[in-house]
Scaffold this active site. Structure first.
Site, short mmCIF file in Angstrom:
data_model
loop_
_atom_site.label_atom_id
_atom_site.label_comp_id
_atom_site.label_asym_id
_atom_site.label_seq_id
_atom_site.Cartn_x
_atom_site.Cartn_y
_atom_site.Cartn_z
N ARG A 140 -11.12 -1.66 5.34
CA ARG A 140 -10.83 -0.44 4.39
C ARG A 140 -9.87 -0.37 3.79
NH1 ARG A 140 -7.58 3.54 5.41
NH2 ARG A 140 -7.50 3.32 7.59
N GLU B 257 0.82 0.11 -0.94
CA GLU B 257 0.38 -0.54 1.29
C GLU B 257 -0.34 -1.73 -0.20
OE1 GLU B 257 -1.59 2.87 2.76
OE2 GLU B 257 0.21 3.77 2.92
N ARG C 204 -5.02 -5.35 5.09
CA ARG C 204 -4.24 -5.97 6.29
C ARG C 204 -5.49 -6.79 6.92
NH1 ARG C 204 -5.61 0.47 7.01
NH2 ARG C 204 -3.31 0.67 6.44
N HIS D 153 -4.88 -2.43 12.60
CA HIS D 153 -3.20 -1.82 12.24
C HIS D 153 -2.52 -3.26 12.00
CE1 HIS D 153 -0.29 -0.07 9.42
NE2 HIS D 153 -0.99 0.45 9.53
N HIS E 143 -7.11 0.33 15.07
CA HIS E 143 -7.30 1.69 14.07
C HIS E 143 -8.34 2.17 13.43
CE1 HIS E 143 -3.86 3.25 11.10
NE2 HIS E 143 -4.75 2.68 10.08
N SER F 87 -9.34 5.96 3.49
CA SER F 87 -9.24 6.88 4.54
C SER F 87 -9.74 8.06 4.28
CB SER F 87 -9.48 6.43 6.43
OG SER F 87 -7.97 6.37 5.98
N TYR G 226 -2.05 11.85 13.27
CA TYR G 226 -0.93 10.87 13.58
C TYR G 226 -1.65 9.40 11.71
CZ TYR G 226 -1.68 11.98 18.47
OH TYR G 226 -1.75 12.50 19.00
N GLN H 6 -0.02 8.00 8.77
CA GLN H 6 1.76 7.87 7.58
C GLN H 6 0.98 7.98 6.84
OE1 GLN H 6 3.87 5.80 10.50
NE2 GLN H 6 3.83 6.80 12.05
N THR I 170 -6.59 12.42 12.01
CA THR I 170 -5.92 12.72 11.04
C THR I 170 -4.51 12.96 10.63
OG1 THR I 170 -7.90 14.39 10.47
CG2 THR I 170 -5.33 14.60 8.69
C1 SIN Z 1 -0.38 3.32 6.80
O1 SIN Z 1 0.25 4.19 6.71
O2 SIN Z 1 -0.37 2.16 7.72
C2 SIN Z 1 -2.29 3.59 7.72
C3 SIN Z 1 -2.60 4.62 6.32
C4 SIN Z 1 -4.52 3.91 6.46
O3 SIN Z 1 -5.06 3.91 7.48
O4 SIN Z 1 -4.77 3.72 5.58
#
Ligand code: SIN
Length: 517
Positions: free
Chosen positions: A379, A114, A283, A236, A344, A384, A45, A47, A43
């Site tokens: 995902r 994102e 991703r 990731h 990731h 998450s 980490y 971002q 958690t």
């Molecule tokens: C990210 O900030 O790119 C990771 C967030 C995530 O894993 O959904």
């Protein structure tokens, strides 16, 4: 030791589950254990942030549902996707009342985009959302008298019928290492919740901290709890190529959301060759594209060109990345960031129902260690933390009811046997453990990573069995150590991933066998 509820893991799932239970019923006793300090885990980490529909003029639940399904390659459970998306707003409000802040713009939440999202909908706190949430929840939890927190306690095994000689298909707590007491404790409990995260440490490069060794998954495997979709390990796309203090450092997708572009070593943009959504494709697509480009060039990374993002924007929204890059002499926005994909997130895990109950009665799994049906084969970014909040809330309400049911009385829990296996030692150093861990990571990275082949999986299967035999031998000959415990879990989960991967017959989401392409 006895607790009404034993919670293993202290990330967003474990902490928010504990808070909700303690709020609902101050009478129940809760024990929370963390392998390291309470703050350490995935958690902290995270971002990016939490994907939640909040701007109903531009966005809608339908759009978020559709984006989740598209990222998951049509394999998500539609019922689960719907309730998670729709319940997100209330969970976010609650998180704010528990002391978490999010960046705002005028009166509204500041939203970012994102990969895989059709709208800006990710709420965040600069570029260290996870750390901020973790701190707020840790603060909140101090206000409850009925929560006992034990740091430096590692899960060894779940207590089940196998230990009790009952035939109820039930979990009765866990055996855990206490580093301070240098022993293995029995913590019996009416309800046990695994909130132990994934196992990114199976891979040589992971955005997870090194303690992410799949301890909950390993214990569940030994307790014969059903697990699914384990080979759906998400990479990731953009981790910093250079290590920071020995660790892999994430470059959030929100940086691409703010306009950063990927270039290969010839300086050419390449994402348009792979997907019309370019840098903001889901991703799995971006990670594979980067890996393909790396295979074609001498450099082992691609460049993230951030020149479109102003210094003001960096300082305001991504100060953590801005400062970290500066320590490596990467001066933003003019210098490109060298990036590589890194393991990731586990999209699969312990199979649970819509209240996070596993098939073993009394055992719940919440967050990354669970397989809820939300993510399917891949995902969606920032789903998450959302999943963790929605499922910890649902699990807590369910547990409150479950505790009213007829359960064994306290004499039963007292009579459960103490740990019978080897004793634990803080000081024993088993040299082979480090070598075997590195070998396991090498096999997983080379044969069971972003690109797999049928032959590669067969070879990995053979090699993992060799590693397993060596681990078993060490286990039988030595006292238990933290590193041995971790390795035992890692090898079990690696084995399961390889087994399940060999039975998957088509490429979907993050699963990619080149022989099927
Ligand atoms: C990210 O900030 O790119 C990771 C967030 C995530 O894993 O959904």
């Amino acid at each position: 030791m006895f607790a009404d509820v034993l919670i293993i893991g202290t990330g967003i799932s474990g902490l928010s589950f504990a808070i909700k239970l303690a709020q609902c019923n101050p009478e129940i006793s809760l024990v929370l254990i963390s392998k390291d300090q309470v703050s350490e885990g995935n958690t902290k980490y995270a971002q990016g942030g939490i994907a939640v529909v909040s701007d109903f003029e531009k966005d809608s639940y339908e759009k978020h549902i559709q984006d989740t399904q598209t990222a998951g390659a049509g394999t998500c459970n539609p019922k689960v996707v719907k309730f998670v998306v729709e319940e997100g707003k209330d969970r976010l409000k609650e998180l704010i009342t528990w002391g978490t802040q999010f960046d705002t713009q005028k009166e509204n939440l500041h939203l970012v985009k994102e990969g895989g999202h059709s709208e800006k909908r990710v709420v965040h706190y600069k570029d260290h959302t996870g750390l901020h949430i973790q701190e707020a929840l840790m603060n909140k939890i101090k206000s409850f008298k009925n929560i006992q927190i034990l740091e430096n306690h590692t899960l060894v095994d779940l207590i089940t019928d196998h230990h009790s000689k009952e035939k109820q298909n039930r979990c009765y707590g866990a055996y855990v290492i206490s580093k301070k007491e240098e022993s293995i404790l029995k913590i019996s409990a009416k309800i046990t919740a695994l909130c132990t995260g994934g196992a990114g440490s199976l891979y040589a490069h992971s955005t997870n901290p090194s303690i992410a060794t799949g301890d909950g998954l390993g214990a569940a495997y030994r307790a014969k709890v059903h697990m699914d979709k384990l080979p759906y390990v998400q990479f990731h796309p953009t981790a910093l190529y250079h290590k920071v203090n020995g660790n892999t450092f994430l470059i959030t997708e929100a940086v691409r959301g703010a306009g950063a572009k990927l270039k290969n070593s010839s300086g050419a943009l390449f994402m348009n060759e792979y997907d019309s959504r370019k840098e903001l494709a889901p991703r799995d697509i971006v990670a594979r594209a980067i890996q393909k480009e790396i295979q074609k060039q001498p450099e082992k990374y691609v460049a993230l060109d951030c020149s479109e993002i102003s210094v003001e924007n960096w300082k305001k929204h991504f100060p953590n990345i801005y400062d970290t890059c500066a320590t490596l002499d990467i001066h933003l926005p003019q210098d490109p960031i060298p990036v590589v994909p890194a393991a990731h997130y586990f999209c699969g895990g312990i199979q649970v129902n819509s209240n996070s109950e596993s098939k073993l009665k009394g055992l719940y799994a919440i967050g990354e260690c669970s397989s809820t049906g939300l993510h399917g084969a891949n995902r969606l970014a920032s789903n998450s933390l959302l999943e963790a909040l929605v499922f910890s809330h649902r699990a807590a309400l369910n547990v409150i009811n479950a505790l009213q049911e007829k359960l064994p009385d306290s004499s039963f829990y007292k009579a459960l046997p103490e740990w019978k296996g080897d004793t634990y030692s803080n000081s024993v150093e088993i040299k082979e453990i480090r070598q075997l861990r590195l070998r396991l990571q090498e096999v997983m990275t080379n044969q069971v990573g972003i690109f797999k082949t049928t032959n590669g999986l067969k070879e990995a299967d053979i090699e993992m069995y060799e590693i397993y035999k060596k681990v078993q031998k060490i286990y039988n000959q030595h006292k238990l150590t933290n590193g041995l415990c971790e390795l035992r879990n890692m090898v079990s989960i690696a084995h399961l991933i390889i087994q399940q991967a060999q039975s998957i017959t088509e490429n979907k989401g993050v699963f990619y066998n080149q022989d099927y392409a």
